[in-house]
Design a protein around this motif. Sequence first.
Motif, mmCIF file in Angstrom:
data_model
loop_
_atom_site.group_PDB
_atom_site.id
_atom_site.type_symbol
_atom_site.label_atom_id
_atom_site.label_comp_id
_atom_site.label_asym_id
_atom_site.label_seq_id
_atom_site.Cartn_x
_atom_site.Cartn_y
_atom_site.Cartn_z
ATOM 1 N N GLY A 20 0.815 -1.214 0.000
ATOM 2 C CA GLY A 20 0.000 0.000 0.000
ATOM 3 C C GLY A 20 0.843 1.256 0.000
ATOM 4 N N PHE A 21 1.949 1.233 0.749
ATOM 5 C CA PHE A 21 2.860 2.379 0.777
ATOM 6 C C PHE A 21 3.488 2.612 -0.596
ATOM 7 C CE2 PHE A 21 7.160 4.084 1.684
ATOM 8 C CZ PHE A 21 6.789 5.278 2.272
ATOM 9 N N ALA A 22 3.902 1.528 -1.257
ATOM 10 C CA ALA A 22 4.497 1.653 -2.590
ATOM 11 C C ALA A 22 3.491 2.194 -3.592
ATOM 12 C CB ALA A 22 5.018 0.293 -3.056
ATOM 13 N N ALA A 23 2.223 1.821 -3.451
ATOM 14 C CA ALA A 23 1.202 2.315 -4.383
ATOM 15 C C ALA A 23 1.032 3.832 -4.261
ATOM 16 C CB ALA A 23 -0.127 1.617 -4.102
ATOM 17 N N VAL A 24 1.034 4.333 -3.024
ATOM 18 C CA VAL A 24 0.922 5.786 -2.826
ATOM 19 C C VAL A 24 2.142 6.497 -3.385
ATOM 20 C CG1 VAL A 24 0.733 7.607 -1.098
ATOM 21 C CG2 VAL A 24 -0.545 5.484 -0.805
ATOM 22 N N ILE A 25 3.328 5.967 -3.102
ATOM 23 C CA ILE A 25 4.563 6.568 -3.606
ATOM 24 C C ILE A 25 4.586 6.555 -5.125
ATOM 25 C CG2 ILE A 25 7.070 6.336 -3.680
ATOM 26 C CD1 ILE A 25 6.031 7.413 -1.058
ATOM 27 N N VAL B 277 6.121 10.517 2.356
ATOM 28 C CA VAL B 277 6.656 9.535 3.301
ATOM 29 C C VAL B 277 6.253 9.902 4.726
ATOM 30 C CG1 VAL B 277 8.766 8.609 4.307
ATOM 31 C CG2 VAL B 277 8.570 8.834 1.839
ATOM 32 N N GLY B 278 6.385 11.175 5.075
ATOM 33 C CA GLY B 278 5.991 11.601 6.412
ATOM 34 C C GLY B 278 4.500 11.451 6.653
ATOM 35 N N LEU B 279 3.699 11.800 5.649
ATOM 36 C CA LEU B 279 2.251 11.709 5.820
ATOM 37 C C LEU B 279 1.770 10.267 5.897
ATOM 38 C CD1 LEU B 279 1.120 14.503 3.311
ATOM 39 C CD2 LEU B 279 1.215 14.641 5.804
ATOM 40 N N GLN B 280 2.457 9.355 5.218
ATOM 41 C CA GLN B 280 2.033 7.962 5.192
ATOM 42 C C GLN B 280 2.535 7.151 6.379
ATOM 43 O OE1 GLN B 280 -0.044 6.247 2.983
ATOM 44 N NE2 GLN B 280 -0.539 8.355 2.430
ATOM 45 N N LEU B 281 3.340 7.780 7.244
ATOM 46 C CA LEU B 281 3.868 7.035 8.382
ATOM 47 C C LEU B 281 2.754 6.557 9.300
ATOM 48 C CD1 LEU B 281 6.361 6.042 9.898
ATOM 49 C CD2 LEU B 281 6.403 8.217 11.124
ATOM 50 N N ALA B 282 1.723 7.378 9.500
ATOM 51 C CA ALA B 282 0.606 6.971 10.348
ATOM 52 C C ALA B 282 -0.088 5.742 9.771
ATOM 53 C CB ALA B 282 -0.391 8.125 10.498
ATOM 54 N N GLY B 283 -0.228 5.697 8.439
ATOM 55 C CA GLY B 283 -0.819 4.519 7.813
ATOM 56 C C GLY B 283 0.037 3.281 7.996
#
Length: 317
Positions: free
Chosen positions: A191-196, A242-248
């Motif tokens: 999921g993180f890679a998809a956002v990036i 990256v910072g915003l997705q840390l909570a996810g």
Amino acid sequence: MIRFLLRRIGIALITLFLGSIAVFLGVRALPGDPADVLAGESPSPEALAAIRQQFGLDQPLPVQYFSYIGQALRGNLGMSTLDKMPVTDVLLERLPVTLELTALSILVGLVIGVLAGVVSAVWRGSVFDYLANGFGLFGLSVPHFWLGLLGIVVFSIQLRLLPASGFVGFADDPLENLSRMVMPVLVLGTGFAAVIMRQSRSALLSQLSADYVRTARSKGVPRWREVSHALRNSLTTVTTVVGLQLAGLISGAVIVEQIFVIPGFGKLIVDGVSSRNYPVVQGAVLVTVVGYVLVNLLVDIAYAYLNPRVRLSGGTT
């Protein structure tokens, strides 16, 4: 630069203060009386009153809060009600596990996401672009728990390639550690890679259509140099994401650690809530908040470094 750092540190401290209040009140809002847990089965009213007095539970909430924060600043987060161990020792035992899982997930997500975004942007409209966008849609749509269970069924039960659950420390057996971390890292990092991927693709397309890239192209600059210069300028967007997705990632780690039985922070919080081990829950969530704020502070500093247009005196573009 100093003014920028001081401003960001001040914002981080205010966020930590408000976050500590939210954690303290949130744990107090959980059902059940901590004194009942500490007293054991069938406690007498006198025993409950003595425990409340001993642990300050009979004090007003503001007094309890400042007493807890004062102890926390000295490294004392209380005692675990389950095994009577210091909460700090429990957290230090579980922290490396979650740090390894999160760090590997970020690394995998960045490598896959940035590469897929670059390929999609450079070969826009091609088969590679459709494949990368399909991967992005898949990563954003599929929940962690379903992907984790699917991975266990396919790679552990049917193919017997990877262990289904459990954890082995890297210092104990590096190969066994990595084999047990492959599926959790891929599940959490997808999921993180998809956002990036989507953000890096959008940012790179914007930079490739900028005036400086068109000027360089008219002068005969090689394509790879155009992409490398545009990629550097688009990394500011990736850094912010990256910072915003840390909570996810943190919330996803709770699910992934439960599925793969990884003894990290996420499993510790869930087990603490189910056993009403409130000091451990409070300490784990507080440390998580501190880590999140520190990472976002580092992201702000990295953003200012990558983007020269940021006015370091005020932190605005």
